[in-house]
Design an enzyme around this catalytic site. Sequence first.
Site, PDB file in Angstrom:
ATOM      1  N   LYS A 174      45.897  49.782  36.369  1.00  0.00           N
ATOM      2  CA  LYS A 174      46.767  48.980  37.220  1.00  0.00           C
ATOM      3  C   LYS A 174      47.010  47.655  36.507  1.00  0.00           C
ATOM      4  O   LYS A 174      46.179  46.767  36.498  1.00  0.00           O
ATOM      5  CB  LYS A 174      46.144  48.700  38.596  1.00  0.00           C
ATOM      6  CG  LYS A 174      47.216  48.203  39.548  1.00  0.00           C
ATOM      7  CD  LYS A 174      46.760  47.171  40.558  1.00  0.00           C
ATOM      8  CE  LYS A 174      46.604  45.767  40.079  1.00  0.00           C
ATOM      9  NZ  LYS A 174      47.829  45.076  39.646  1.00  0.00           N
ATOM     10  N   GLY A 227      39.955  39.339  34.731  1.00  0.00           N
ATOM     11  CA  GLY A 227      40.757  38.481  35.597  1.00  0.00           C
ATOM     12  C   GLY A 227      39.938  37.303  36.057  1.00  0.00           C
ATOM     13  O   GLY A 227      38.974  36.897  35.395  1.00  0.00           O
ATOM     14  N   SER A 228      40.283  36.766  37.191  1.00  0.00           N
ATOM     15  CA  SER A 228      39.626  35.547  37.669  1.00  0.00           C
ATOM     16  C   SER A 228      38.226  35.834  38.221  1.00  0.00           C
ATOM     17  O   SER A 228      37.931  36.953  38.659  1.00  0.00           O
ATOM     18  CB  SER A 228      40.475  34.915  38.774  1.00  0.00           C
ATOM     19  OG  SER A 228      40.621  35.831  39.837  1.00  0.00           O
ATOM     20  N   GLY A 232      36.879  38.862  40.562  1.00  0.00           N
ATOM     21  CA  GLY A 232      35.774  39.582  39.922  1.00  0.00           C
ATOM     22  C   GLY A 232      34.566  39.705  40.839  1.00  0.00           C
ATOM     23  O   GLY A 232      33.925  40.759  40.915  1.00  0.00           O
ATOM     24  N   GLU A 249      35.095  40.793  33.154  1.00  0.00           N
ATOM     25  CA  GLU A 249      35.391  39.732  32.172  1.00  0.00           C
ATOM     26  C   GLU A 249      36.187  38.674  32.912  1.00  0.00           C
ATOM     27  O   GLU A 249      37.336  38.906  33.275  1.00  0.00           O
ATOM     28  CB  GLU A 249      36.250  40.283  31.030  1.00  0.00           C
ATOM     29  CG  GLU A 249      35.568  41.288  30.136  1.00  0.00           C
ATOM     30  CD  GLU A 249      34.577  40.639  29.193  1.00  0.00           C
ATOM     31  OE1 GLU A 249      34.548  39.400  29.087  1.00  0.00           O
ATOM     32  OE2 GLU A 249      33.811  41.397  28.579  1.00  0.00           O
ATOM     33  N   CYS A 283      41.718  33.003  28.594  1.00  0.00           N
ATOM     34  CA  CYS A 283      40.373  32.851  29.148  1.00  0.00           C
ATOM     35  C   CYS A 283      39.517  32.021  28.206  1.00  0.00           C
ATOM     36  O   CYS A 283      38.586  31.353  28.618  1.00  0.00           O
ATOM     37  CB  CYS A 283      39.748  34.207  29.383  1.00  0.00           C
ATOM     38  SG  CYS A 283      39.843  35.252  27.932  1.00  0.00           S
ATOM     39  N   GLU A 384      38.491  26.001  36.187  1.00  0.00           N
ATOM     40  CA  GLU A 384      39.429  26.600  35.239  1.00  0.00           C
ATOM     41  C   GLU A 384      40.850  26.230  35.663  1.00  0.00           C
ATOM     42  O   GLU A 384      41.246  26.490  36.797  1.00  0.00           O
ATOM     43  CB  GLU A 384      39.275  28.126  35.231  1.00  0.00           C
ATOM     44  CG  GLU A 384      40.171  28.789  34.213  1.00  0.00           C
ATOM     45  CD  GLU A 384      40.008  30.305  34.169  1.00  0.00           C
ATOM     46  OE1 GLU A 384      40.077  30.955  35.221  1.00  0.00           O
ATOM     47  OE2 GLU A 384      39.820  30.834  33.055  1.00  0.00           O
TER      48      GLU A 384
END
Length: 495
Positions: A174, A227-228, A232, A249, A283, A384
Amino acid sequence: MKQYKNLIDGKLVDSKSGRTFENRNPANWDEVVGVFPKSNVEDLNMAIEAAKKAYKKWRAVPWPMRSEIMRKVAQIMIAKKEELSQLMTREMGKVIKETRGDTQEGIDTALYASLEGRKFYGYTLPSELPNKSCMTIREPLGVWSLITPWNFPIAIPTWKIFPCLLSGNTAVVKPATYTPACVGELAQIFKEAGLPDGVLNVVYGSGSEIGEAILNHPDIVGVSFTGSSEIGKRIGEVCGKTLKRCSLELGGKNGQVVLKDANLELALEGILWGAFGTTGQRCTATSRLILEAPIYDKFIDMLKARAEALTLGNGLNEDIDVGPLVSESQRESIHGYVEIGRKEGARMVTGGESYKQGECANGWFYKPTIFVDVLPTMRIAQEEIFGPVLSVIKAKDFNEAMSILNNTVYGLSSAIYTNDLNLAHKAIELTETGIVYINAPTIGAECHLPFGGMKDTGNGHREGGWTAYEIFTEIKTIYIDYSGSLQKAQIDTQG
Ligand code: NAD
Ligand code: MN
């Protein structure tokens, strides 16, 4: 403009929902790059069913034969490198030099997979007992869900797809809704290379709608997510309930430390690339610059001048340094952080606003922004931001610089600039990140080395190289007793 369809069981199909969504060019929002199915749970279930059906046959294909398909994928990707890279710049915004690098990372990952199939070894070990041998082999798990972000539209999907499929698993991908086209093209390349139907399926749609359904599906054995940290954590929670394997990750708040003895010109090149490359949307982007006091003022002057000279524009133009942000909402979010930085009392020396001149009027451009006199506790030093905003922090000496560097919940990448051999080694020892660079910026991973972070950046797995294959395989331990009698470990061996 191209009409894309889901790839399910080797066939291109529309969503049962009848809905679609558009993918637009962030450098020119009037340009529609593609139209995609906005899938629902019914589509997803069909894709998982196809992957489940394909799994039995695919896992029986010998590893070297599976890797042969990966080699063919690499060849087609090489032939299509420029086409893929231009498409990526149009759908994601980053400059063409960088999208070529992103595609190349995918090619390198494919080539790595094409060799790995011939050397995927286990261990043989001695037994405690006579006439008995012991060994391990690695096996696939089943149907995986691969969920990817928008900032590396080819590289990140390939980091997951190649090790997942080469290991004998099947998958439902996806992709992120901002950058679905690259995965669509990649899936076609797999088909062209002879990948059997159902081994790789692609379902487009929103994370909140089909993402959640994927996590809860009983036939999914594992989820590999980039992703974030926020999403996550949610994924880890849902996977935990049914003990699905889960590799995460997540975000970063990476720092570059420049010590007083460093080569300042080199450190300057490093920070410009680390902070403003990919418009800060990596990232591993450098979000904090930690300067040792004696060089603080001088380095800021050097940096401000160079940051202001960076050119903004459509990334298809070879002369452009910095492309747009991926979307309007990302631009708003970044500007929100700039407002926070101002309120917190940090001093902005450049940037701090959208860039709307000439051809940039129609895109989501934002000027490279630098805050100085940032305190390590400020939100702009902690959270972030994921855009071209750099926070500069002063450290009185090496030890303080290292403690500022580690003062974050994230732990992805760090850069330390120094020519002092002892301090460089001490920094490697003290740094709480999964990746450490000495005299190089926080970005620049190579596909054959482990990639991932400590602390809130992940849950302990590493993509890249051989470690990605650990994520996608189970270990089977085998004991073969050829003594012809019952031998009892721990009992027969103790006189
Ligand atoms: P995101 O977390 O918003 O989305 C990532 C993916 O998850 C998308 O495909 C999204 O549709 C999907 N998703 C959203 N909600 C979901 C849910 N409830 N269930 C399942 N899937 C869901 O991240 P993003 O904005 O696409 O990417 C930026 C983030 O990714 C940044 O935080 C960045 O640091 C991180 N990132 C990390 C790495 C790494 O390797 N550590 C690499 C690149 C990006
Ligand atoms: Mn797009």
